[in-house]
Design an enzyme around this catalytic site. Structure first.
Site, mmCIF file in Angstrom:
data_model
loop_
_atom_site.group_PDB
_atom_site.id
_atom_site.type_symbol
_atom_site.label_atom_id
_atom_site.label_comp_id
_atom_site.label_asym_id
_atom_site.label_seq_id
_atom_site.Cartn_x
_atom_site.Cartn_y
_atom_site.Cartn_z
ATOM 1 N N TYR A 1 32.582 -7.118 30.054
ATOM 2 C CA TYR A 1 32.028 -8.298 29.388
ATOM 3 C C TYR A 1 30.846 -8.812 30.190
ATOM 4 O O TYR A 1 30.922 -8.915 31.419
ATOM 5 C CB TYR A 1 33.086 -9.398 29.267
ATOM 6 C CG TYR A 1 33.445 -9.728 27.847
ATOM 7 C CD1 TYR A 1 32.470 -10.186 26.960
ATOM 8 C CD2 TYR A 1 34.746 -9.591 27.385
ATOM 9 C CE1 TYR A 1 32.801 -10.485 25.642
ATOM 10 C CE2 TYR A 1 35.093 -9.894 26.084
ATOM 11 C CZ TYR A 1 34.108 -10.342 25.216
ATOM 12 O OH TYR A 1 34.420 -10.643 23.919
ATOM 13 N N GLU B 1 28.557 -11.671 29.012
ATOM 14 C CA GLU B 1 27.895 -12.786 28.314
ATOM 15 C C GLU B 1 26.841 -13.411 29.218
ATOM 16 O O GLU B 1 27.075 -13.639 30.402
ATOM 17 C CB GLU B 1 28.921 -13.836 27.905
ATOM 18 C CG GLU B 1 29.773 -13.408 26.730
ATOM 19 C CD GLU B 1 30.683 -14.529 26.256
ATOM 20 O OE1 GLU B 1 30.772 -15.558 26.950
ATOM 21 O OE2 GLU B 1 31.312 -14.376 25.187
ATOM 22 N N ARG C 1 22.707 2.963 17.835
ATOM 23 C CA ARG C 1 22.498 1.875 16.885
ATOM 24 C C ARG C 1 22.468 0.538 17.621
ATOM 25 O O ARG C 1 23.489 0.056 18.098
ATOM 26 C CB ARG C 1 23.595 1.892 15.813
ATOM 27 C CG ARG C 1 23.498 3.139 14.964
ATOM 28 C CD ARG C 1 24.533 3.210 13.876
ATOM 29 N NE ARG C 1 24.325 4.432 13.109
ATOM 30 C CZ ARG C 1 23.491 4.555 12.099
ATOM 31 N NH1 ARG C 1 22.787 3.520 11.697
ATOM 32 N NH2 ARG C 1 23.349 5.704 11.474
#
Length: 486
Positions: free
Chosen positions: A82, A84, A272
């Site tokens: 993670y 963020e 993508r």
């Protein structure tokens, strides 16, 4: 009682509890089985899809094949972390190597497009092109501000503000007021005179250039002129041409635009994902005080991406993008991008020689838009027959279309097959395959039963597949298997 080493101090300290493995043979570690062993049902589906890609001709203009290196980067343990926030300002610990990776991607994004880091900034966290566009609108606009983009039936994208007379289709048309500009009914090219007139009347706050089905180069200077005339910001969505721009096989939007967005999985040949570029540094000089007026896009756009619209970025995908950007700066990639255009032009020439109408009468880039209305067949039926022949294209609206789900055209692109090594001579054969499939579709559609509905056509095609179509499929498969996959 056993002792354990403290990872914080390096000292030996007594452990409160014995350091011993549980007596139970159970383990909480994920198993080390391969996908085939751990999930044979899913593995079988993936294998079937890999076979389909290898045995067929992938010709959807927005698709490509990643390199082995890109796929390896995209499948690393970076997926477990993670992150963020942004490099140097994360909301979780343990991100020092993640920061290195994301900064490397940012640096390569600027290098790939020959941008001065004093004049341009970049955000590599958008999950794809549509989220990137939404982040730009969120950053630069207030609710119900005005935007202008190319109309969807004329080659634009849903996120450029598409709406119909009865429905606001895209979220961008729900949250902001939009007015489309169009292509000329005579030439199929963007009607720049109309665009300038509409802009002067509608006075958008953001003018958007870019498309998802437009086979010609964009005249960015005309958009810049229109934006300046009404004080609008100018954004380019170069998702389709991003790889061509990197290889200098298309005029660069960076010379004219204030913000540029792109996907990374089309002509750029990455995983993508999405990227937002934005101007920074000195915007202008105050005429009265002589003091510089600075761009303020960086903080606004970064805040819109996170925390405005997204949570933790997909750092494994950002790593794959980084590798793709590195590849895009090689001589081999430039040669590849040039061959994309050569192959597309050859395909266009062969199809036009067979009497097909192409929107704009040709192509400058990686795609063609075939208007089938003069052939008395629609794009949906032609797409299905081509699919059964092993040729993957997509039905697409053409200017003047009134039925978006049964449109009158096909969008056909060359990036993926060029990655597999096809050249102009090969695309001559590919175009002949396409022609044969459409002739079969025309003949099959003569049956009154299949003309009743699109569903009837689909059902009857699979139940009573013409022998000519079966033979064509065999030839296509044999041809496709003669080319390697990356």
């Amino acid at each position: 009682m056993l002792a354990r080493t403290s990872v914080f101090s390096g000292s030996i300290c007594p452990s409160v509890l014995p350091f011993a493995r549980p007596s139970s043979s159970a383990s909480f570690l994920p198993n080390a089985k391969s996908l085939a062993e751990a999930d044979p049902e899913l593995h079988e589906i993936i294998v079937k899809e890999e076979k389909r890609q290898r045995r067929g001709l992938e010709m959807i203009a927005s698709e490509n094949f990643c390199s082995r290196a890109v796929r390896e980067a995209n499948g690393t343990r970076l997926t477990d972390k993670y992150a963020e926030g942004y490099p140097g300002a994360r909301y979780y610990g343990g991100n020092h190597f993640i920061d290195e990776s994301e900064r490397l991607c940012q640096k390569r994004a600027l290098q790939a497009y020959r941008l001065n880091p004093e004049e341009w900034g970049v955000n590599v966290q958008p999950l794809s092109g549509s989220p990137a566009n939404l982040a730009v609108y969120t950053a630069l606009l207030q609710p119900h501000d005005r935007i202008m983009g190319l109309d969807l039936p004329h080659g634009g994208h849903l996120t450029h503000g598409y709406m119909t007379a009865k429905k606001r289709v895209s979220a961008t048309s729900v949250f902001w007021e939009s007015m489309p500009y169009h292509v000329s009914a005579e030439t199929g090219r963007i009607d720049y005179d109309e665009m300038e007139k509409l802009a002067s009347f509608f006075r958008p706050k953001l003018l958007i250039c870019g498309a998802s089905a437009y086979p010609r180069e964009f005249e960015f200077q005309r958009f810049r002129k229109a934006a300046d005339a009404v004080g609008a910001l100018l954004m380019c969505d170069m998702a389709h041409i991003g790889g061509l721009v990197a290889a200098q096989e298309h005029t660069s939007p960076f010379d004219f635009c204030d913000v540029v967005t792109t996907t990374t999985h089309k002509t750029l040949r990455g995983p993508r994902s999405g990227i937002i570029f934005f101007r920074k540094g000195v915007r202008s000089v105050d005429a009265k005080t002589g003091k510089p007026i600075m761009w303020d896009l960086e903080e606004r756009i970064n805040s819109a991406v996170f925390p405005g619209l997204q949570g933790g970025p997909h750092e494994h995908t950002i790593a794959g993008v980084s590798t793709a950007l590195r590849e895009a700066m090689t001589p081999e990639f430039k040669a590849y991008a040039h061959q994309i255009k050569l192959n597309c032009r050859r395909m266009a020439e062969v199809l036009m020689a067979h009497g097909y109408d192409l929107v704009t009468g040709g192509t400058d880039n990686h795609l063609i838009l075939v208007d089938l209305r003069s052939k008395n067949i629609d794009g949906a039926r032609a797409e299905r027959v081509l699919d059964r022949a092993g040729i993957t294209v997509n039905k697409n609206s053409v200017p003047g279309d009134l039925r978006p789900f049964v449109p009158g055209g096909l969008r056909i692109g060359t990036p993926a097959l060029t990655t597999r090594g096809l050249n102009e001579a090969d695309f001559t054969k590919v175009a002949e395959f396409i022609h044969r499939a459409i002739v079969i579709a025309l003949e099959f559609n003569k049956n009154p039963e299949v003309q009743k509905s699109l569903q009837k056509f689909y059902e009857q095609l699979d139940a009573n597949m013409p022998e000519e179509l079966r033979q064509l499929n065999k030839e296509v498969e044999e041809f496709a298997l003669s080319f390697p996959m990356p």
